[in-house]
Design a protein around this motif. Structure first.
Motif, PDB file in Angstrom:
ATOM      1  N   SER A   1       0.707  -1.160   0.486  1.00  0.00           N
ATOM      2  CA  SER A   1       0.175   0.154  -0.055  1.00  0.00           C
ATOM      3  C   SER A   1       0.553   0.965   0.151  1.00  0.00           C
ATOM      4  CB  SER A   1      -0.757  -0.198   1.276  1.00  0.00           C
ATOM      5  OG  SER A   1      -1.688   0.773   1.902  1.00  0.00           O
ATOM      6  N   PRO A   2       1.361   2.248  -0.438  1.00  0.00           N
ATOM      7  CA  PRO A   2       0.959   3.130  -0.943  1.00  0.00           C
ATOM      8  C   PRO A   2       1.093   4.320   0.842  1.00  0.00           C
ATOM      9  CG  PRO A   2       0.290   3.648  -2.504  1.00  0.00           C
ATOM     10  CD  PRO A   2      -0.854   2.524  -1.241  1.00  0.00           C
ATOM     11  N   MET A   3       1.830   4.512   0.859  1.00  0.00           N
ATOM     12  CA  MET A   3       1.712   5.566   2.164  1.00  0.00           C
ATOM     13  C   MET A   3       1.785   6.761   2.811  1.00  0.00           C
ATOM     14  SD  MET A   3       4.204   3.408   4.819  1.00  0.00           S
ATOM     15  CE  MET A   3       3.600   4.615   6.213  1.00  0.00           C
ATOM     16  N   VAL A   4       0.520   8.038   3.012  1.00  0.00           N
ATOM     17  CA  VAL A   4       0.295   9.587   3.018  1.00  0.00           C
ATOM     18  C   VAL A   4       1.036   9.697   4.054  1.00  0.00           C
ATOM     19  CG1 VAL A   4      -1.305  10.924   2.211  1.00  0.00           C
ATOM     20  CG2 VAL A   4      -1.709   8.932   1.084  1.00  0.00           C
ATOM     21  N   HIS A   5       1.854  11.335   4.342  1.00  0.00           N
ATOM     22  CA  HIS A   5       2.582  11.749   5.029  1.00  0.00           C
ATOM     23  C   HIS A   5       1.142  12.065   4.630  1.00  0.00           C
ATOM     24  CE1 HIS A   5       5.031  14.546   6.722  1.00  0.00           C
ATOM     25  NE2 HIS A   5       5.128  13.699   7.849  1.00  0.00           N
ATOM     26  N   THR A   6       0.927  12.502   6.260  1.00  0.00           N
ATOM     27  CA  THR A   6      -0.644  13.429   7.185  1.00  0.00           C
ATOM     28  C   THR A   6       0.454  14.873   8.031  1.00  0.00           C
ATOM     29  OG1 THR A   6      -0.785  12.398   9.194  1.00  0.00           O
ATOM     30  CG2 THR A   6      -1.822  11.695   7.107  1.00  0.00           C
ATOM     31  N   GLU A   7       1.040  14.230   9.104  1.00  0.00           N
ATOM     32  CA  GLU A   7       1.987  14.837   9.415  1.00  0.00           C
ATOM     33  C   GLU A   7       2.822  14.605  10.771  1.00  0.00           C
ATOM     34  OE1 GLU A   7      -0.110  17.858  12.555  1.00  0.00           O
ATOM     35  OE2 GLU A   7      -1.157  15.840  13.165  1.00  0.00           O
ATOM     36  N   GLY A   8       4.090  14.670  11.217  1.00  0.00           N
ATOM     37  CA  GLY A   8       5.710  14.476  11.286  1.00  0.00           C
ATOM     38  C   GLY A   8       5.765  13.017  10.883  1.00  0.00           C
ATOM     39  N   ASP A   9       5.610  12.365  11.975  1.00  0.00           N
ATOM     40  CA  ASP A   9       5.927  10.841  12.066  1.00  0.00           C
ATOM     41  C   ASP A   9       4.062   9.643  11.568  1.00  0.00           C
ATOM     42  OD1 ASP A   9       8.183  11.502  12.479  1.00  0.00           O
ATOM     43  OD2 ASP A   9       8.341  10.836  14.481  1.00  0.00           O
ATOM     44  N   ASN A  10       3.516  10.241  10.800  1.00  0.00           N
ATOM     45  CA  ASN A  10       2.248   9.629  11.004  1.00  0.00           C
ATOM     46  C   ASN A  10       2.089  10.235   9.696  1.00  0.00           C
ATOM     47  OD1 ASN A  10       1.996   9.907  13.517  1.00  0.00           O
ATOM     48  ND2 ASN A  10       1.094  11.770  13.981  1.00  0.00           N
ATOM     49  N   PHE A  11       1.343   8.995   8.772  1.00  0.00           N
ATOM     50  CA  PHE A  11       1.397   8.350   7.422  1.00  0.00           C
ATOM     51  C   PHE A  11       0.069   8.174   7.263  1.00  0.00           C
ATOM     52  CE2 PHE A  11       5.411   9.051   7.506  1.00  0.00           C
ATOM     53  CZ  PHE A  11       5.693   9.182   6.837  1.00  0.00           C
ATOM     54  N   GLU A  12      -0.800   7.726   6.037  1.00  0.00           N
ATOM     55  CA  GLU A  12      -2.316   7.531   6.440  1.00  0.00           C
ATOM     56  C   GLU A  12      -2.187   5.848   5.210  1.00  0.00           C
ATOM     57  OE1 GLU A  12      -6.324   8.088   3.564  1.00  0.00           O
ATOM     58  OE2 GLU A  12      -5.213   9.433   4.448  1.00  0.00           O
ATOM     59  N   ILE A  13      -2.268   5.047   5.669  1.00  0.00           N
ATOM     60  CA  ILE A  13      -2.206   3.791   4.392  1.00  0.00           C
ATOM     61  C   ILE A  13      -3.167   3.431   4.106  1.00  0.00           C
ATOM     62  CG2 ILE A  13      -1.679   1.132   4.321  1.00  0.00           C
ATOM     63  CD1 ILE A  13      -0.556   1.215   7.289  1.00  0.00           C
ATOM     64  N   THR A  14      -3.584   3.621   2.432  1.00  0.00           N
ATOM     65  CA  THR A  14      -4.139   4.220   1.707  1.00  0.00           C
ATOM     66  C   THR A  14      -4.994   2.845   1.930  1.00  0.00           C
ATOM     67  OG1 THR A  14      -2.985   4.519   0.357  1.00  0.00           O
ATOM     68  CG2 THR A  14      -3.560   6.137   0.979  1.00  0.00           C
ATOM     69  N   SER A  15      -4.193   1.432   1.045  1.00  0.00           N
ATOM     70  CA  SER A  15      -5.420   0.585   0.508  1.00  0.00           C
ATOM     71  C   SER A  15      -5.640   0.125   1.489  1.00  0.00           C
ATOM     72  CB  SER A  15      -4.114  -0.371  -0.433  1.00  0.00           C
ATOM     73  OG  SER A  15      -3.041   0.211  -1.297  1.00  0.00           O
ATOM     74  N   PHE A  16      -5.455  -0.065   3.174  1.00  0.00           N
ATOM     75  CA  PHE A  16      -6.175  -1.087   3.495  1.00  0.00           C
ATOM     76  C   PHE A  16      -6.837  -0.159   4.893  1.00  0.00           C
ATOM     77  CE2 PHE A  16      -2.005  -3.072   2.686  1.00  0.00           C
ATOM     78  CZ  PHE A  16      -2.593  -4.516   2.015  1.00  0.00           C
ATOM     79  N   SER A  17      -7.034   0.923   4.899  1.00  0.00           N
ATOM     80  CA  SER A  17      -7.902   1.758   5.449  1.00  0.00           C
ATOM     81  C   SER A  17      -7.031   2.131   6.363  1.00  0.00           C
ATOM     82  CB  SER A  17      -8.784   1.624   5.302  1.00  0.00           C
ATOM     83  OG  SER A  17      -9.376   1.207   3.963  1.00  0.00           O
ATOM     84  N   GLY A  18      -5.809   2.573   6.909  1.00  0.00           N
ATOM     85  CA  GLY A  18      -4.949   2.688   7.827  1.00  0.00           C
ATOM     86  C   GLY A  18      -4.444   3.545   7.908  1.00  0.00           C
ATOM     87  N   THR A  19      -3.825   3.369   9.556  1.00  0.00           N
ATOM     88  CA  THR A  19      -2.944   4.631   9.442  1.00  0.00           C
ATOM     89  C   THR A  19      -1.039   3.654  10.692  1.00  0.00           C
ATOM     90  OG1 THR A  19      -3.752   4.911  12.165  1.00  0.00           O
ATOM     91  CG2 THR A  19      -4.575   6.359  10.296  1.00  0.00           C
ATOM     92  N   ALA A  20      -0.548   4.617  10.552  1.00  0.00           N
ATOM     93  CA  ALA A  20       0.842   3.996  10.727  1.00  0.00           C
ATOM     94  C   ALA A  20       1.401   5.280  11.352  1.00  0.00           C
ATOM     95  CB  ALA A  20       1.563   3.474  10.048  1.00  0.00           C
ATOM     96  N   SER A  21       2.145   5.136  12.398  1.00  0.00           N
ATOM     97  CA  SER A  21       3.049   6.130  13.513  1.00  0.00           C
ATOM     98  C   SER A  21       4.143   5.748  13.633  1.00  0.00           C
ATOM     99  CB  SER A  21       1.849   6.032  14.570  1.00  0.00           C
ATOM    100  OG  SER A  21       0.520   7.155  14.604  1.00  0.00           O
TER     101      SER A  21
END
Length: 149
Positions: A69-89
């Motif tokens: 899944s692509p990861m979209v940078h939201t802010e700081g060390d947080n990302f949105e995991i687009t293909s799995f409708s989730g977040t990564a910190s």
């Protein structure tokens, strides 16, 4: 005249010192190299590990056995995991500020994993060309022949 020149120099120096100060309220933007690596999860997790790869902060991808899944940078060390409708910190070490762990919330699962120590640093690869060895050995053998005469 000397006093005016001295005052002018004083104001220029003071102004340049004020402009040289850094903005302490501005947070540094992380680089993509901080996040790249392999993260392992405890035994029994949905996936044993994920690998974060990419060549820029806006082009990071998370790969796992469940898919990529692509990861979209939201802010700081947080990302949105687009293909799995989730977040990564990503979690950092308090003293070294290096990324040491990841926290993922996606598709109803919560995963906490640590960054693997192997392969997280830069590695240098030396590529030897066979022609260089042949030339070196040929020159060396000629030197031996010349010295034998």
């Amino acid at each position: 005249m000397k006093i005016k020149l001295l005052l002018c120099f004083y104001f220029i120096t003071t102004f340049s010192n004020l402009m040289a100060q850094q903005d302490s309220t501005k947070k540094p933007v992380p680089t993509h190299i901080d996040f790249i690596g392999k993260y392992s999860f405890p035994a029994g997790s949905v996936v044993p590990h994920v690998e974060v790869v990419g060549d820029s902060l806006s082009a990071l991808t998370m790969n796992s056995e469940a898919g990529s899944s692509p990861m979209v940078h939201t802010e700081g060390d947080n990302f949105e995991i687009t293909s799995f409708s989730g977040t990564a910190s990503f979690k950092r070490n308090d003293t070294t500020k290096q990324v040491i762990a990841i926290h993922i919330e996606a598709m109803g699962y919560i995963l906490d994993g640590e960054k693997d120590k192997n392969g997280t640093g830069f590695t240098w690869k030396v590529r030897l060309q066979p022609s260089l060895h042949i030339v070196a050995s040929t020159n060396h053998s000629k030197a031996k022949l010349e010295s034998a005469d």
